[in-house]
Enzyme design. Structure first.
Site, PDB file in Angstrom:
ATOM      1  N   MET A 157       0.841  -1.200   0.000  1.00  0.00           N
ATOM      2  CA  MET A 157       0.000   0.000   0.000  1.00  0.00           C
ATOM      3  C   MET A 157       0.877   1.252   0.000  1.00  0.00           C
ATOM      4  O   MET A 157       0.399   2.359   0.276  1.00  0.00           O
ATOM      5  CB  MET A 157      -0.934  -0.006   1.203  1.00  0.00           C
ATOM      6  CG  MET A 157      -1.904  -1.192   1.165  1.00  0.00           C
ATOM      7  SD  MET A 157      -3.418  -0.927   2.075  1.00  0.00           S
ATOM      8  CE  MET A 157      -2.789  -0.738   3.738  1.00  0.00           C
ATOM      9  N   TYR A 204       4.104   3.970   0.918  1.00  0.00           N
ATOM     10  CA  TYR A 204       4.798   4.557   2.068  1.00  0.00           C
ATOM     11  C   TYR A 204       5.819   3.532   2.582  1.00  0.00           C
ATOM     12  O   TYR A 204       5.815   3.100   3.734  1.00  0.00           O
ATOM     13  CB  TYR A 204       3.829   5.018   3.165  1.00  0.00           C
ATOM     14  CG  TYR A 204       4.386   6.217   3.908  1.00  0.00           C
ATOM     15  CD1 TYR A 204       4.379   7.470   3.313  1.00  0.00           C
ATOM     16  CD2 TYR A 204       4.978   6.081   5.159  1.00  0.00           C
ATOM     17  CE1 TYR A 204       4.946   8.561   3.946  1.00  0.00           C
ATOM     18  CE2 TYR A 204       5.546   7.172   5.794  1.00  0.00           C
ATOM     19  CZ  TYR A 204       5.512   8.405   5.191  1.00  0.00           C
ATOM     20  OH  TYR A 204       6.076   9.481   5.815  1.00  0.00           O
ATOM     21  N   LEU A 205       6.716   3.185   1.679  1.00  0.00           N
ATOM     22  CA  LEU A 205       7.573   2.013   1.872  1.00  0.00           C
ATOM     23  C   LEU A 205       8.612   2.216   2.965  1.00  0.00           C
ATOM     24  O   LEU A 205       9.117   3.321   3.176  1.00  0.00           O
ATOM     25  CB  LEU A 205       8.277   1.690   0.554  1.00  0.00           C
ATOM     26  CG  LEU A 205       7.341   1.429  -0.627  1.00  0.00           C
ATOM     27  CD1 LEU A 205       8.150   1.135  -1.897  1.00  0.00           C
ATOM     28  CD2 LEU A 205       6.385   0.283  -0.341  1.00  0.00           C
ATOM     29  N   HIS A 206       8.904   1.120   3.657  1.00  0.00           N
ATOM     30  CA  HIS A 206       9.949   1.104   4.685  1.00  0.00           C
ATOM     31  C   HIS A 206      10.770  -0.173   4.508  1.00  0.00           C
ATOM     32  O   HIS A 206      10.518  -0.948   3.566  1.00  0.00           O
ATOM     33  CB  HIS A 206       9.331   1.209   6.084  1.00  0.00           C
ATOM     34  CG  HIS A 206       8.230   0.215   6.329  1.00  0.00           C
ATOM     35  ND1 HIS A 206       8.444  -1.144   6.362  1.00  0.00           N
ATOM     36  CD2 HIS A 206       6.895   0.383   6.523  1.00  0.00           C
ATOM     37  CE1 HIS A 206       7.303  -1.769   6.585  1.00  0.00           C
ATOM     38  NE2 HIS A 206       6.341  -0.873   6.685  1.00  0.00           N
ATOM     39  N   HIS A 220       8.939  -3.533   3.783  1.00  0.00           N
ATOM     40  CA  HIS A 220       8.584  -3.753   2.373  1.00  0.00           C
ATOM     41  C   HIS A 220       9.825  -4.101   1.555  1.00  0.00           C
ATOM     42  O   HIS A 220       9.804  -4.997   0.719  1.00  0.00           O
ATOM     43  CB  HIS A 220       7.980  -2.486   1.768  1.00  0.00           C
ATOM     44  CG  HIS A 220       6.721  -2.006   2.416  1.00  0.00           C
ATOM     45  ND1 HIS A 220       6.667  -0.855   3.166  1.00  0.00           N
ATOM     46  CD2 HIS A 220       5.469  -2.505   2.420  1.00  0.00           C
ATOM     47  CE1 HIS A 220       5.431  -0.661   3.594  1.00  0.00           C
ATOM     48  NE2 HIS A 220       4.678  -1.652   3.169  1.00  0.00           N
ATOM     49  N   GLN A 260     -10.569  -2.665   1.575  1.00  0.00           N
ATOM     50  CA  GLN A 260     -10.163  -3.310   2.828  1.00  0.00           C
ATOM     51  C   GLN A 260     -10.240  -2.365   4.034  1.00  0.00           C
ATOM     52  O   GLN A 260      -9.863  -2.740   5.140  1.00  0.00           O
ATOM     53  CB  GLN A 260      -8.775  -3.932   2.692  1.00  0.00           C
ATOM     54  CG  GLN A 260      -7.632  -2.943   2.592  1.00  0.00           C
ATOM     55  CD  GLN A 260      -6.344  -3.641   2.195  1.00  0.00           C
ATOM     56  OE1 GLN A 260      -6.232  -4.193   1.102  1.00  0.00           O
ATOM     57  NE2 GLN A 260      -5.353  -3.632   3.073  1.00  0.00           N
ATOM     58  N   LYS A 306       4.581  -9.993   9.337  1.00  0.00           N
ATOM     59  CA  LYS A 306       4.005  -8.895  10.131  1.00  0.00           C
ATOM     60  C   LYS A 306       2.475  -8.990  10.150  1.00  0.00           C
ATOM     61  O   LYS A 306       1.838  -8.775  11.166  1.00  0.00           O
ATOM     62  CB  LYS A 306       4.461  -7.560   9.534  1.00  0.00           C
ATOM     63  CG  LYS A 306       3.657  -6.349   9.906  1.00  0.00           C
ATOM     64  CD  LYS A 306       4.075  -5.843  11.231  1.00  0.00           C
ATOM     65  CE  LYS A 306       3.319  -4.657  11.766  1.00  0.00           C
ATOM     66  NZ  LYS A 306       2.360  -4.005  10.956  1.00  0.00           N
ATOM     67  N   ASP A 307       1.902  -9.304   8.973  1.00  0.00           N
ATOM     68  CA  ASP A 307       0.449  -9.480   8.871  1.00  0.00           C
ATOM     69  C   ASP A 307       0.174 -10.981   8.850  1.00  0.00           C
ATOM     70  O   ASP A 307      -0.146 -11.562   7.808  1.00  0.00           O
ATOM     71  CB  ASP A 307      -0.066  -8.785   7.614  1.00  0.00           C
ATOM     72  CG  ASP A 307       0.177  -7.288   7.669  1.00  0.00           C
ATOM     73  OD1 ASP A 307      -0.642  -6.585   8.272  1.00  0.00           O
ATOM     74  OD2 ASP A 307       1.216  -6.827   7.152  1.00  0.00           O
ATOM     75  N   SER A 349       6.045  -0.258  10.336  1.00  0.00           N
ATOM     76  CA  SER A 349       4.712  -0.138   9.766  1.00  0.00           C
ATOM     77  C   SER A 349       4.566   1.257   9.186  1.00  0.00           C
ATOM     78  O   SER A 349       5.073   2.231   9.763  1.00  0.00           O
ATOM     79  CB  SER A 349       3.656  -0.350  10.858  1.00  0.00           C
ATOM     80  OG  SER A 349       2.402   0.141  10.426  1.00  0.00           O
TER      81      SER A 349
HETATM   82  P1  AMP Z   1       1.303  -2.982   3.464  1.00  0.00           P
HETATM   83  O1  AMP Z   1       1.893  -1.917   2.598  1.00  0.00           O
HETATM   84  O2  AMP Z   1       1.179  -2.601   4.894  1.00  0.00           O
HETATM   85  O3  AMP Z   1       0.041  -3.573   2.875  1.00  0.00           O
HETATM   86  O4  AMP Z   1       2.361  -4.167   3.458  1.00  0.00           O
HETATM   87  C1  AMP Z   1       2.767  -4.777   2.254  1.00  0.00           C
HETATM   88  C2  AMP Z   1       3.512  -6.046   2.582  1.00  0.00           C
HETATM   89  O5  AMP Z   1       4.656  -5.741   3.384  1.00  0.00           O
HETATM   90  C3  AMP Z   1       2.663  -7.037   3.389  1.00  0.00           C
HETATM   91  O6  AMP Z   1       2.910  -8.357   2.921  1.00  0.00           O
HETATM   92  C4  AMP Z   1       3.168  -6.840   4.781  1.00  0.00           C
HETATM   93  O7  AMP Z   1       3.013  -7.985   5.605  1.00  0.00           O
HETATM   94  C5  AMP Z   1       4.635  -6.548   4.536  1.00  0.00           C
HETATM   95  N1  AMP Z   1       5.208  -5.841   5.678  1.00  0.00           N
HETATM   96  C6  AMP Z   1       4.742  -4.690   6.245  1.00  0.00           C
HETATM   97  N2  AMP Z   1       5.493  -4.358   7.322  1.00  0.00           N
HETATM   98  C7  AMP Z   1       6.450  -5.315   7.440  1.00  0.00           C
HETATM   99  C8  AMP Z   1       7.509  -5.542   8.354  1.00  0.00           C
HETATM  100  N3  AMP Z   1       7.761  -4.730   9.385  1.00  0.00           N
HETATM  101  N4  AMP Z   1       8.296  -6.636   8.164  1.00  0.00           N
HETATM  102  C9  AMP Z   1       8.056  -7.486   7.133  1.00  0.00           C
HETATM  103  N5  AMP Z   1       7.066  -7.324   6.241  1.00  0.00           N
HETATM  104  C10 AMP Z   1       6.261  -6.261   6.377  1.00  0.00           C
END
Ligand code: AMP
Length: 285
Positions: free
Chosen positions: A28, A30-32, A35, A59, A147-148, A183
């Protein structure tokens, strides 16, 4: 690296050389580093890497944080460029859900508990968008974060049940140096809430120590986690769980594998974290 926003452009890239393997990381934005750990794993295992950036309205419930979800597309694109990603897909909301859209994907049991109990429409939105993205990109491998944890279980079920022709790879949680799970939502914490949020990891680590010391009563572990969270005045607990990592059902007695997980509000920011404990794992031989 090519940035595209239409299904047609994705397919042109994807099938320009059908012999290539493709790794896919849905996000989604706002990458860290969390990701990026998925992106690096995908890079190391595939000829080509695709990343999608899409804040999926389906969602989010009406009372949730869709409108305030952090975004910075230019920064995301430059981070992905540094990781030598091949294709970034940034779909348009209207193109994903055009007028007349009416098809959803529902995964049953495993979506009813934990996140699904607190956010009843969430996983239908997740499963639907992930199914759409899988159909658009048709990756060889798809990468998700532990994480999820529940999302990983739901997507695994969907891939099996709907016969998606791809391999799922679940990657470990990436944490800040002090232990807070990375996150995109962490940016919305105040300085005090950011400090208080360490209680998530603390309570999970305390649960791990207790279990490793031999405690097998899940209720005792839940109580310890709840007590630690209760000591933090800025934390408002949504749930604390000690569950079977495959079915996500709450357990009475811990044996072999257990998933300790929690969801906690700090103000209106809701954070989740978890720890998968494998008692059968004896370390490297
Ligand atoms: P999101 O942008 O929050 O939907 O996350 C995209 C993907 O990155 C999902 O598969 C998350 O589980 C994964 N993700 C988010 N935060 C972390 C983290 N701290 N460590 C590992 N994977 C992550």
């Amino acid at each position: 690296m090519i940035v595209v926003d239409t299904v047609n452009d994705v397919r042109m890239q994807r099938w320009s050389d059908p012999g290539m393997s493709w790794g896919f990381v849905p996000t989604m934005g706002y990458l860290h580093e969390g990701h990026l750990s998925l992106v690096r794993r995908a890079r190391s295992e595939n000829d080509r890497v695709a990343v999608s950036i899409f804040v999926n309205p389906m969602q989010f419930a009406p009372n949730e944080d869709l409108a305030t979800y952090p975004q910075d597309l230019n920064r995301d694109i430059s981070l992905l460029e540094q990781e030598t990603v091949d294709l970034v897909y940034v779909p348009d909301r209207k193109a994903m859900y055009p007028p007349g859209y009416q098809t959803t994907v529902t995964v049953e049991q495993v979506t009813k508990v934990l996140e699904g109990a607190s956010r009843p429409t969430h996983f239908q939105g997740v499963a639907t968008i992930v199914a759409k993205l899988f159909n658009i990109i048709q990756p060889t491998r798809a990468y998700f974060g532990q994480k999820d944890a529940q999302q990983a279980v739901v997507i695994r079920r969907m891939v099996r049940d709907l016969n998606f022709n791809l391999k799922l790879v679940i990657c470990p949680i990436v944490r800040e140096p002090d232990g807070l799970a990375m996150s995109s939502r962490n940016i919305r914490l105040t300085a005090d809430q950011r400090k208080a949020a360490l209680v998530l990891h603390h309570s999970l680590l305390a649960a791990q120590v207790l279990i490793q010391q031999g405690e097998r009563r899940a209720n005792t572990v839940r109580r310890l986690m709840t007590d630690i969270l209760a000591d933090e005045p800025l934390a408002r607990v949504d749930y604390v769980s000690v569950a079977n990592p495959l079915t996500l059902e709450e357990i009475d007695t811990i044996d072999n594998q257990v998933l300790c997980s929690l969801a906690v509000f700090f103000g209106n920011v809701r954070l989740i974290d978890n720890l998968l404990i494998d008692l059968s794992y004896q370390g490297e031989p």
